[in-house]
Design a protein around this motif. Structure first.
Motif, PDB file in Angstrom:
ATOM      1  N   HIS A  42     -15.151  24.599  -9.696  1.00 55.85           N
ATOM      2  CA  HIS A  42     -15.928  25.843  -9.660  1.00 55.85           C
ATOM      3  C   HIS A  42     -15.325  26.868 -10.612  1.00 55.85           C
ATOM      4  O   HIS A  42     -14.215  26.711 -11.126  1.00 55.85           O
ATOM      5  CB  HIS A  42     -16.006  26.400  -8.232  1.00 55.85           C
ATOM      6  N   ALA A  43     -16.074  27.926 -10.872  1.00 64.30           N
ATOM      7  CA  ALA A  43     -15.619  28.975 -11.776  1.00 64.30           C
ATOM      8  C   ALA A  43     -14.518  29.798 -11.118  1.00 64.30           C
ATOM      9  O   ALA A  43     -14.603  30.138  -9.935  1.00 64.30           O
ATOM     10  CB  ALA A  43     -16.784  29.874 -12.168  1.00 64.30           C
ATOM     11  N   TYR A  44     -13.485  30.059 -11.891  1.00 70.55           N
ATOM     12  CA  TYR A  44     -12.426  30.963 -11.468  1.00 70.55           C
ATOM     13  C   TYR A  44     -12.578  32.269 -12.237  1.00 70.55           C
ATOM     14  O   TYR A  44     -13.309  32.340 -13.231  1.00 70.55           O
ATOM     15  CB  TYR A  44     -11.051  30.343 -11.731  1.00 70.55           C
ATOM     16  N   GLU A  45     -11.908  33.299 -11.767  1.00 74.35           N
ATOM     17  CA  GLU A  45     -12.009  34.599 -12.411  1.00 74.35           C
ATOM     18  C   GLU A  45     -11.601  34.489 -13.880  1.00 74.35           C
ATOM     19  O   GLU A  45     -10.486  34.091 -14.201  1.00 74.35           O
ATOM     20  CB  GLU A  45     -11.102  35.615 -11.705  1.00 74.35           C
ATOM     21  N   GLY A  46     -12.544  34.814 -14.756  1.00 75.13           N
ATOM     22  CA  GLY A  46     -12.267  34.726 -16.183  1.00 75.13           C
ATOM     23  C   GLY A  46     -12.516  33.363 -16.777  1.00 75.13           C
ATOM     24  O   GLY A  46     -12.383  33.190 -17.992  1.00 75.13           O
ATOM     25  N   ARG A  47     -12.864  32.380 -15.952  1.00 77.39           N
ATOM     26  CA  ARG A  47     -13.102  31.030 -16.465  1.00 77.39           C
ATOM     27  C   ARG A  47     -14.440  30.515 -15.944  1.00 77.39           C
ATOM     28  O   ARG A  47     -14.557  30.151 -14.768  1.00 77.39           O
ATOM     29  CB  ARG A  47     -11.990  30.071 -16.055  1.00 77.39           C
ATOM     30  N   THR A  48     -15.437  30.498 -16.800  1.00 81.23           N
ATOM     31  CA  THR A  48     -16.746  29.929 -16.485  1.00 81.23           C
ATOM     32  C   THR A  48     -17.183  29.061 -17.662  1.00 81.23           C
ATOM     33  O   THR A  48     -16.643  29.171 -18.764  1.00 81.23           O
ATOM     34  CB  THR A  48     -17.793  31.024 -16.231  1.00 81.23           C
ATOM     35  N   GLY A  49     -18.165  28.227 -17.401  1.00 78.43           N
ATOM     36  CA  GLY A  49     -18.657  27.371 -18.472  1.00 78.43           C
ATOM     37  C   GLY A  49     -17.726  26.216 -18.757  1.00 78.43           C
ATOM     38  O   GLY A  49     -17.079  25.671 -17.866  1.00 78.43           O
ATOM     39  N   VAL A  50     -17.634  25.826 -20.030  1.00 80.27           N
ATOM     40  CA  VAL A  50     -16.860  24.663 -20.446  1.00 80.27           C
ATOM     41  C   VAL A  50     -15.592  25.123 -21.149  1.00 80.27           C
ATOM     42  O   VAL A  50     -15.634  25.979 -22.037  1.00 80.27           O
ATOM     43  CB  VAL A  50     -17.682  23.752 -21.387  1.00 80.27           C
ATOM     44  N   ARG A  51     -14.460  24.576 -20.742  1.00 82.20           N
ATOM     45  CA  ARG A  51     -13.170  24.857 -21.372  1.00 82.20           C
ATOM     46  C   ARG A  51     -12.519  23.543 -21.798  1.00 82.20           C
ATOM     47  O   ARG A  51     -12.701  22.517 -21.147  1.00 82.20           O
ATOM     48  CB  ARG A  51     -12.233  25.601 -20.402  1.00 82.20           C
TER      49      ARG A  51
END
Length: 501
Positions: A42-51
């Motif tokens: 799931h998305a974490y604070e500051g981290r969404t989308g594809v990394r």
């Protein structure tokens, strides 16, 4: 043969923890072995989308509502459209879920089986059988594992617990422990580091000095843990004042966060121990080693633990380990590295005193711990054993080789159970497995599977898979003289051959 694998869990970086580290290290080593691995979380604070992380590890951060302890709100079906899109884009063949308390894990395994994909589950936790929370969790686990190809547990105690909770055949459960990157957890006195922790040249004339403590030298006890009830924070709060009162030259360093942090701070104020106990708050995983090397003893008061990677990291840093004798902890380290205590206040205080006395008398050679731990645990070995599980469920290994029984008994085994590691994808066979989960639960589980199957048919019609773009693979790098992707006798995949031409 190379596989396309999706690691799925609610628990992943940047949140620190054992499951998070396990997924990352296992994924990178499988990539080194020639497999394609992605992570879905799931998305974490500051981290969404594809990394993209080290070694080309792709992470999908799905924006779902987080409820408690980084676990997403369970919706059963709403994750399916996103999951299907990711799986088809990445041409995934095996879905590997981690963590009993992860909603993403349970939903991903259900959807994967509906889509005709192989599924593996790794259990990192221990649960009871009596309280309401454990009963509901066990029933949920029974639902998920009724239609999974194979289960991995991180210790033998964890395997026994999981087999009982989910009513599994023990042959369907493998034990593959966690590991540690020993090079990232070197003590200050180890060759390769100077007194301030900076790198220095290695050589035979640079031996490991034995740490000598005098009777009046300060001994530092380190605790790095999430401050929750199951991690023994209440036990720690009760033990700290007594340990400090019995041993004047002892101080504590505590790192971690959680709901019990306020109780710990109140204890320090009540006993006026702020000058003897240093609270660091949450620390990132890459900072753990820097905290550990400040101490002499690592205290682990957990009430339940399937493995306990942090105590391996502590021993690798040259700390003498005091831990509770619960769960799979006794399997982790040899006796000369640990002092065990019952999960009781008096026994924990006594065990800590025993460890302090042993260090002051120089009876423990902690400077040897790092090299010993390095020989015990390897993520490369974990990846190879996990790869063997993938070979078993995909049919690359025979039943006799994978499960370890006589080939002459293979026919009777298949007749009575079917191939244990390769479950049938037929809907009627899946419903039969779920129906046996209980008088009422079995019917509810069958209803969920039917709805999930109908949703899958609808998605195939509304969003045809031929309209979904296939993602390009990360270019493979050449390592250790690899030629055209050939490594350990494995033929290169089409993607690897294309990337090296």
């Amino acid at each position: 043969m190379p596989y396309n694998i999706a690691m799925v869990s609610d628990f992943f970086f940047p949140q620190p923890g054992g499951i998070e580290s396990h997924i990352y290290q296992l994924s990178t080593k499988l990539i080194d072995q020639g497999h394609k691995v992605i992570v879905i979380t799931h998305a974490y604070e500051g981290r969404t989308g594809v990394r993209y992380l080290t070694n080309g590890l792709k992470v999908y951060h799905v924006p779902f509502l987080v409820m408690f302890r980084s676990a997403t709100f369970p919706t059963v079906f709403s994750f399916f459209p996103i999951f299907r899109n990711i799986v088809l884009r990445e041409a995934i063949e095996i879905v590997h879920g981690h963590g009993t308390m992860s909603s993403f894990t349970h939903e991903a395994i259900l959807h994967a089986r509906t889509m005709g994909l192989r599924a593996v589950f790794t259990d990192h936790s221990l649960f009871g059988f009596a309280d309401a929370g454990s009963i509901l969790t066990n029933k949920l686990l029974k639902f998920t594992l009724s239609d999974v190809d194979h289960v991995i547990c991180v210790s033998h105690t964890c395997k026994e617990n999981t087999v009982l909770r989910a009513s599994l055949d023990p042959l369907m459960v493998s034990v593959i422990p966690n590991a540690v990157v020993a090079e990232n957890f070197r003590p200050l006195s180890h060759p390769g580091y100077t007194a301030d922790g900076t790198a220095q040249a290695l050589g035979q004339n640079n031996p490991i000095p034995q740490q000598v403590l005098g009777p009046n030298d300060t001994i530092t006890i380190v605790v790095i843990s999430r401050l929750f009830y199951n991690k023994g924070t209440d036990l720690l709060i009760a033990a700290i004042p007594r340990i400090i009162a019995l041993h004047p030259n002892v101080r504590f360093i505590i790192a971690g966060s959680g709901p019990k942090a306020i109780d710990l701070e109140q204890m320090l104020e009540r006993n006026v121990l702020q000058d003897r106990v240093e609270m660091l708050g949450p620390v990132r995983h890459e900072e753990v080693r820097d905290v550990m090397v400040r101490g002499h003893i690592y205290l682990h008061p957990s009430l339940t633990e399937a493995f306990g990677t942090v105590i391996v990291e502590a021993a690798s840093c040259g700390l003498y380990v005091v831990c509770t004798q619960v769960g799979g902890i006794p399997e982790v380290l040899p006796a000369h590295m640990t002092v065990f205590a019952k999960p009781e206040e008096d026994d924990l205080v006594a065990a800590t005193g025993k460890a302090i006395a042993a260090l002051r008398a120089n009876k423990v050679r902690t400077e040897k711990f790092h090299d010993q731990v390095k020989m015990m645990y390897s993520w490369y070995d974990v990846a190879q054993r996990t790869e063997r599980v993938y070979d078993g469920i995909s049919g690359a290994l025979s039943e006799a080789d994978f499960y370890g029984f006589d080939a002459a008994n293979a026919s009777s085994w298949s007749a009575s159970r079917g191939r244990a590691g390769v479950q049938s994808f037929a809907l009627i066979d899946r419903l039969k497995r779920y129906y046996g989960c209980g008088i009422w639960a079995g019917k509810l589980f069958c209803l969920c599977v039917v709805i999930d199957y109908l949703l899958f048919i609808l998605l195939e019609f509304v969003a045809p898979r031929e309209n979904i773009d296939i993602s390009r693979n990360w270019p493979k790098k050449m390592v250790n003289g690899e030629k055209n992707g050939e490594k350990n006798g494995r033929e290169p995949s089409r993607e690897m051959r294309r990337d090296t031409t």
